[in-house]
Write a protein that holds these residues in place. Structure first.
Motif, PDB file in Angstrom:
ATOM      1  N   ALA A  25      33.357 -67.552  44.525  1.00  0.00           N
ATOM      2  CA  ALA A  25      32.150 -67.141  43.876  1.00  0.00           C
ATOM      3  C   ALA A  25      31.768 -68.341  42.609  1.00  0.00           C
ATOM      4  CB  ALA A  25      31.971 -66.068  43.337  1.00  0.00           C
ATOM      5  N   GLU A  67      25.637 -69.286  41.155  1.00  0.00           N
ATOM      6  CA  GLU A  67      24.746 -68.732  42.099  1.00  0.00           C
ATOM      7  C   GLU A  67      25.141 -67.483  42.998  1.00  0.00           C
ATOM      8  OE1 GLU A  67      25.994 -71.214  46.200  1.00  0.00           O
ATOM      9  OE2 GLU A  67      24.835 -72.302  44.384  1.00  0.00           O
ATOM     10  N   ASP A  68      26.171 -66.986  42.779  1.00  0.00           N
ATOM     11  CA  ASP A  68      26.388 -65.676  43.358  1.00  0.00           C
ATOM     12  C   ASP A  68      26.419 -64.458  42.168  1.00  0.00           C
ATOM     13  OD1 ASP A  68      27.265 -66.521  46.035  1.00  0.00           O
ATOM     14  OD2 ASP A  68      28.976 -67.640  45.017  1.00  0.00           O
ATOM     15  N   GLU A  77      24.870 -60.722  42.986  1.00  0.00           N
ATOM     16  CA  GLU A  77      25.645 -60.013  44.095  1.00  0.00           C
ATOM     17  C   GLU A  77      26.957 -59.694  43.372  1.00  0.00           C
ATOM     18  OE1 GLU A  77      25.472 -63.432  46.910  1.00  0.00           O
ATOM     19  OE2 GLU A  77      24.980 -62.000  48.513  1.00  0.00           O
ATOM     20  N   THR A  78      27.755 -60.590  42.860  1.00  0.00           N
ATOM     21  CA  THR A  78      28.906 -60.217  42.106  1.00  0.00           C
ATOM     22  C   THR A  78      28.858 -59.041  40.941  1.00  0.00           C
ATOM     23  OG1 THR A  78      29.590 -62.563  42.391  1.00  0.00           O
ATOM     24  CG2 THR A  78      31.120 -61.253  40.794  1.00  0.00           C
ATOM     25  N   LEU A 101      34.539 -63.764  46.741  1.00  0.00           N
ATOM     26  CA  LEU A 101      33.672 -62.744  47.141  1.00  0.00           C
ATOM     27  C   LEU A 101      34.118 -62.584  48.823  1.00  0.00           C
ATOM     28  CD1 LEU A 101      29.933 -63.701  45.671  1.00  0.00           C
ATOM     29  CD2 LEU A 101      31.822 -61.475  45.381  1.00  0.00           C
ATOM     30  N   PHE A 143      32.544 -61.418  52.155  1.00  0.00           N
ATOM     31  CA  PHE A 143      31.421 -61.030  53.043  1.00  0.00           C
ATOM     32  C   PHE A 143      31.393 -60.424  54.304  1.00  0.00           C
ATOM     33  CE2 PHE A 143      30.209 -64.096  50.061  1.00  0.00           C
ATOM     34  CZ  PHE A 143      28.943 -63.992  49.668  1.00  0.00           C
ATOM     35  N   ALA A 177      27.707 -59.425  50.595  1.00  0.00           N
ATOM     36  CA  ALA A 177      28.792 -59.272  49.742  1.00  0.00           C
ATOM     37  C   ALA A 177      29.143 -57.897  49.407  1.00  0.00           C
ATOM     38  CB  ALA A 177      28.413 -60.040  48.461  1.00  0.00           C
TER      39      ALA A 177
END
Length: 149
Positions: free
Chosen positions: A8, A11-12, A15-16, A53, A55, A60
């Motif tokens: 990660a 930019e994630d 979702e994180t 992460l 997916f 995610a």
């Protein structure tokens, strides 16, 4: 299996943070996505942890967070596997094991000697999972904590 694991980055963050919030709720903490997002943002910006992460079909659904430590007898870097979470709807698909395997590979990639972790005695899922993933229970040490008041 239809999953992918990636390291990660900032930019994630959204979702994180959503998964991190669910993880904190699992540990009986109040829901606070924004506070969790700020916490994770600081970890990313300061390179204070490594997060992977997982997916499932491009969504995610789980993560693992590792913090760098140093082992005094091995005289090497090690990682604290601090947080591991897979969304309840995606459990039983081997995703936790895959995240742990990726964490072990990260140790190899970064020259770390291994992983350590702790979990609550009441975490039945984790206490069954970790020995299956070759973690050894350390009954020889007592773990204590101190919290600033």
């Amino acid at each position: 299996m239809d999953f992918k694991i990636k390291k990660a980055s900032l930019e994630d963050l959204n979702e994180t943070a959503e998964l991190f919030n669910l993880y904190r709720i699992f540990y009986r903490q109040e829901s606070d996505v924004e506070k969790g997002k700020q916490f994770l943002k600081e970890r990313f910006l300061n390179s204070e942890s490594d997060i992977f992460l997982v997916f499932w079909e491009n969504k995610a659904v789980g993560f693992v967070q590792l913090y760098k430590l140093f082992h005094y007898t091995k005289l090497q870097k090690q990682f604290l596997l601090s947080d591991l979470f897979v969304h309840p709807d995606y459990r039983g698909k081997g995703l936790s094991v895959a995240l742990i395997d990726r964490s072990k590979k990260w140790c190899e990639e970064t020259g770390a000697c291994g992983l350590m972790l702790e979990t609550e005695k009441t975490n039945d899922i984790g206490n069954q999972l970790y020995p299956r993933c070759d973690f050894e229970y350390d009954g020889a040490h007592n773990y204590y904590h101190w919290w600033k008041k």
